[in-house]
Design a protein around this motif. Structure first.
Motif, PDB file in Angstrom:
ATOM      1  N   ALA A 102       0.866  -1.183   0.000  1.00 57.65           N
ATOM      2  CA  ALA A 102       0.000   0.000   0.000  1.00 57.65           C
ATOM      3  C   ALA A 102       0.898   1.226   0.000  1.00 57.65           C
ATOM      4  CB  ALA A 102      -0.902   0.004   1.226  1.00 57.65           C
ATOM      5  N   ARG A 103       0.519   2.214  -0.812  1.00 56.41           N
ATOM      6  CA  ARG A 103       1.372   3.392  -1.000  1.00 56.41           C
ATOM      7  C   ARG A 103       0.515   4.644  -0.958  1.00 56.41           C
ATOM      8  NH1 ARG A 103       4.631   3.214  -6.577  1.00 56.41           N
ATOM      9  NH2 ARG A 103       2.635   3.934  -7.362  1.00 56.41           N
ATOM     10  N   VAL A 104       0.938   5.635  -0.223  1.00 59.11           N
ATOM     11  CA  VAL A 104       0.168   6.879  -0.149  1.00 59.11           C
ATOM     12  C   VAL A 104       1.132   8.032   0.095  1.00 59.11           C
ATOM     13  CG1 VAL A 104      -0.310   6.438   2.315  1.00 59.11           C
ATOM     14  CG2 VAL A 104      -1.726   8.092   1.064  1.00 59.11           C
ATOM     15  N   SER A 105       0.858   9.160  -0.591  1.00 60.46           N
ATOM     16  CA  SER A 105       1.710  10.340  -0.453  1.00 60.46           C
ATOM     17  C   SER A 105       0.878  11.528   0.001  1.00 60.46           C
ATOM     18  CB  SER A 105       2.357  10.694  -1.801  1.00 60.46           C
ATOM     19  OG  SER A 105       3.221   9.656  -2.214  1.00 60.46           O
ATOM     20  N   LEU A 106       1.524  12.486   0.669  1.00 63.02           N
ATOM     21  CA  LEU A 106       0.859  13.751   0.957  1.00 63.02           C
ATOM     22  C   LEU A 106       0.477  14.413  -0.366  1.00 63.02           C
ATOM     23  CD1 LEU A 106       3.140  15.148   3.793  1.00 63.02           C
ATOM     24  CD2 LEU A 106       0.815  14.240   4.033  1.00 63.02           C
ATOM     25  N   PRO A 107      -0.627  15.148  -0.399  1.00 65.85           N
ATOM     26  CA  PRO A 107      -1.049  15.808  -1.643  1.00 65.85           C
ATOM     27  C   PRO A 107       0.034  16.766  -2.134  1.00 65.85           C
ATOM     28  CG  PRO A 107      -2.800  15.887   0.016  1.00 65.85           C
ATOM     29  CD  PRO A 107      -1.566  15.366   0.708  1.00 65.85           C
ATOM     30  N   LEU A 108       0.089  16.971  -3.460  1.00 68.58           N
ATOM     31  CA  LEU A 108       1.089  17.853  -4.048  1.00 68.58           C
ATOM     32  C   LEU A 108       0.774  19.321  -3.764  1.00 68.58           C
ATOM     33  CD1 LEU A 108       1.698  16.054  -7.450  1.00 68.58           C
ATOM     34  CD2 LEU A 108       3.266  16.243  -5.500  1.00 68.58           C
ATOM     35  N   GLY A 109      -0.490  19.663  -3.559  1.00 70.84           N
ATOM     36  CA  GLY A 109      -0.892  21.042  -3.256  1.00 70.84           C
ATOM     37  C   GLY A 109      -0.579  21.401  -1.808  1.00 70.84           C
ATOM     38  N   ASP A 110      -1.277  22.423  -1.310  1.00 71.07           N
ATOM     39  CA  ASP A 110      -0.977  22.902   0.041  1.00 71.07           C
ATOM     40  C   ASP A 110      -1.948  22.332   1.090  1.00 71.07           C
ATOM     41  OD1 ASP A 110      -3.222  24.231  -0.678  1.00 71.07           O
ATOM     42  OD2 ASP A 110      -2.454  26.248  -0.274  1.00 71.07           O
ATOM     43  N   GLU A 111      -2.609  21.212   0.764  1.00 71.73           N
ATOM     44  CA  GLU A 111      -3.604  20.654   1.684  1.00 71.73           C
ATOM     45  C   GLU A 111      -2.991  20.262   3.022  1.00 71.73           C
ATOM     46  OE1 GLU A 111      -3.151  19.773  -1.452  1.00 71.73           O
ATOM     47  OE2 GLU A 111      -5.049  19.437  -2.492  1.00 71.73           O
ATOM     48  N   SER A 112      -1.752  19.749   2.987  1.00 72.22           N
ATOM     49  CA  SER A 112      -1.174  19.300   4.261  1.00 72.22           C
ATOM     50  C   SER A 112      -0.787  20.516   5.119  1.00 72.22           C
ATOM     51  CB  SER A 112       0.012  18.365   4.025  1.00 72.22           C
ATOM     52  OG  SER A 112       0.880  18.874   3.041  1.00 72.22           O
ATOM     53  N   GLU A 113      -0.389  21.634   4.477  1.00 71.41           N
ATOM     54  CA  GLU A 113      -0.123  22.851   5.241  1.00 71.41           C
ATOM     55  C   GLU A 113      -1.444  23.415   5.808  1.00 71.41           C
ATOM     56  OE1 GLU A 113       1.202  22.192   2.294  1.00 71.41           O
ATOM     57  OE2 GLU A 113       3.308  21.970   2.847  1.00 71.41           O
ATOM     58  N   GLN A 114      -2.502  23.334   5.010  1.00 70.09           N
ATOM     59  CA  GLN A 114      -3.818  23.788   5.498  1.00 70.09           C
ATOM     60  C   GLN A 114      -4.258  22.967   6.700  1.00 70.09           C
ATOM     61  OE1 GLN A 114      -6.635  23.716   2.277  1.00 70.09           O
ATOM     62  NE2 GLN A 114      -5.620  25.356   1.142  1.00 70.09           N
ATOM     63  N   GLN A 120      -3.752  24.013  14.368  1.00 68.29           N
ATOM     64  CA  GLN A 120      -3.304  25.049  15.302  1.00 68.29           C
ATOM     65  C   GLN A 120      -4.468  25.947  15.715  1.00 68.29           C
ATOM     66  OE1 GLN A 120      -0.449  25.018  16.672  1.00 68.29           O
ATOM     67  NE2 GLN A 120       0.994  23.999  15.305  1.00 68.29           N
ATOM     68  N   GLN A 121      -5.341  26.275  14.732  1.00 70.71           N
ATOM     69  CA  GLN A 121      -6.434  27.218  15.007  1.00 70.71           C
ATOM     70  C   GLN A 121      -7.596  26.572  15.744  1.00 70.71           C
ATOM     71  OE1 GLN A 121      -7.288  28.566  11.045  1.00 70.71           O
ATOM     72  NE2 GLN A 121      -5.414  29.778  10.897  1.00 70.71           N
ATOM     73  N   ARG A 122      -7.984  25.368  15.297  1.00 76.39           N
ATOM     74  CA  ARG A 122      -9.225  24.768  15.797  1.00 76.39           C
ATOM     75  C   ARG A 122      -9.016  23.444  16.509  1.00 76.39           C
ATOM     76  NH1 ARG A 122     -12.776  24.959  10.239  1.00 76.39           N
ATOM     77  NH2 ARG A 122     -11.849  26.858   9.407  1.00 76.39           N
ATOM     78  N   GLY A 123      -7.774  22.905  16.429  1.00 79.36           N
ATOM     79  CA  GLY A 123      -7.532  21.601  17.051  1.00 79.36           C
ATOM     80  C   GLY A 123      -8.139  20.457  16.281  1.00 79.36           C
ATOM     81  N   ARG A 124      -8.557  20.743  15.031  1.00 74.84           N
ATOM     82  CA  ARG A 124      -9.251  19.731  14.239  1.00 74.84           C
ATOM     83  C   ARG A 124      -9.076  20.069  12.761  1.00 74.84           C
ATOM     84  NH1 ARG A 124     -14.065  16.472  15.405  1.00 74.84           N
ATOM     85  NH2 ARG A 124     -15.046  15.984  13.439  1.00 74.84           N
ATOM     86  N   GLY A 125      -8.871  19.057  11.951  1.00 76.23           N
ATOM     87  CA  GLY A 125      -8.736  19.296  10.522  1.00 76.23           C
ATOM     88  C   GLY A 125      -8.917  18.013   9.749  1.00 76.23           C
ATOM     89  N   ARG A 126      -8.881  18.131   8.421  1.00 78.40           N
ATOM     90  CA  ARG A 126      -9.067  16.928   7.618  1.00 78.40           C
ATOM     91  C   ARG A 126      -8.073  16.899   6.470  1.00 78.40           C
ATOM     92  NH1 ARG A 126     -14.662  18.177   4.259  1.00 78.40           N
ATOM     93  NH2 ARG A 126     -13.677  19.526   2.723  1.00 78.40           N
ATOM     94  N   LEU A 127      -7.897  15.714   5.930  1.00 76.43           N
ATOM     95  CA  LEU A 127      -6.951  15.517   4.835  1.00 76.43           C
ATOM     96  C   LEU A 127      -7.523  14.466   3.905  1.00 76.43           C
ATOM     97  CD1 LEU A 127      -4.103  16.420   3.905  1.00 76.43           C
ATOM     98  CD2 LEU A 127      -3.170  14.500   5.192  1.00 76.43           C
ATOM     99  N   GLU A 128      -7.549  14.783   2.607  1.00 77.09           N
ATOM    100  CA  GLU A 128      -8.017  13.806   1.618  1.00 77.09           C
ATOM    101  C   GLU A 128      -6.809  13.166   0.963  1.00 77.09           C
ATOM    102  OE1 GLU A 128     -11.133  15.360  -0.863  1.00 77.09           O
ATOM    103  OE2 GLU A 128     -12.240  16.059   0.893  1.00 77.09           O
ATOM    104  N   LEU A 129      -6.793  11.855   0.958  1.00 78.19           N
ATOM    105  CA  LEU A 129      -5.634  11.099   0.478  1.00 78.19           C
ATOM    106  C   LEU A 129      -6.063  10.053  -0.531  1.00 78.19           C
ATOM    107  CD1 LEU A 129      -3.842  10.467   3.891  1.00 78.19           C
ATOM    108  CD2 LEU A 129      -3.150  12.082   2.108  1.00 78.19           C
ATOM    109  N   GLN A 130      -5.160   9.773  -1.462  1.00 81.01           N
ATOM    110  CA  GLN A 130      -5.383   8.669  -2.389  1.00 81.01           C
ATOM    111  C   GLN A 130      -4.360   7.578  -2.103  1.00 81.01           C
ATOM    112  OE1 GLN A 130      -4.892   9.238  -6.720  1.00 81.01           O
ATOM    113  NE2 GLN A 130      -6.724   7.983  -6.934  1.00 81.01           N
TER     114      GLN A 130
END
Lengths: 158, 158
Positions: A102-114, A120-130
């Motif tokens: 199984a192989r998965v990479s962080l998105p190429l855009g700025d989603e991981s920075e978002q 930091q702001q809300r203590g909660r976030g999401r990430l879409e991965l393929q």
């Protein structure tokens, strides 16, 4: 505590202790270079009645790979979070006829920075991965997953 | 051969022999009334690091439940088929905090009759199913899955 490690081998060992099904799947190796995570597994414990990869095993390992990437990425930033999968779409593209990865990479855009900003702001976030499962160089399964991270109350941050 | 049985207990026993991960998940009971299929499982072997149901286990059991319904439904009609999942969409709705059940029914429309017609005409057909996982009466996961059945060359039909 080994659960706070960023060492891939120790992290895999902790996963297999905490999640008994991952021990039954005999996950072999977990690697993470900061962007891409890979998990390898043998066919034998993950086989179905037709002698190919059991759809449930493939779904499990793909789900886990995205969870592991999100968890380790946040931990590398000093954030200890609970990560859960919210939803996923799986496509079974070809039978798995041997040991697989199984192989998965962080998105190429700025989603991981978002994600980091939201943590930091809300203590909660999401990430879409393929996530992809490959066997003998062939793409056998793809998973589009949405993972949600919640910062632990005792996490100090970076 | 036990694999050709329509007896739910014998079918579950055969599944656990053929698919080692289902033995590790300690699937307990499989029931099928001709329209609805249920599979029960305990939390302990399917737990994650947070003490709730591991997303991979839930995905596995839901995937298996739809496969088992399709296989048993066709077998009740005298059709011995290879059934595989083609794609699925999973929504994780609530944590699983105890022993749980996967539940799936044949569609209320004429999709299952259409499947039989296609099997007779082309030896191949598909069925879209919605599987639910419940724990203490609460809906915890839904899976919309597309299953494909291929008639075995040695199947005599009804």
């Amino acid at each position: 505590m080994s659960q706070l490690t960023t060492d891939p081998a120790a992290f895999l060992q902790w996963i297999k202790q905490q999640i008994p099904l991952t021990a039954a799947m005999q996950l072999q190796q977990l690697t993470f270079d900061g962007r891409q995570l890979r998990i390898t597994a043998p066919l034998a414990p993950n086989v179905n009645d037709k002698g190919t990869g059991f759809g449930g095993s493939l779904a499990s390992i793909a789900t886990l790979a995205g969870w592991a990437l999100t968890t380790l990425y946040l931990r590398h930033q000093g954030l200890e979070c609970d990560v859960v999968i919210a939803d996923s779409h799986l496509r079974y593209l070809a039978p798995v006829n041997g040991d697989f990865e199984a192989r998965v990479s962080l998105p190429l855009g700025d989603e991981s920075e978002q994600l980091l900003q939201r943590m930091q702001q809300r203590g909660r976030g999401r990430l879409e991965l393929q996530v992809e499962i490959l066997c003998n160089g062939e793409l056998c399964l793809s998973l589009d997953g949405r993972y949600v991270a919640m910062r632990r109350a005792d996490s100090q941050g970076a």
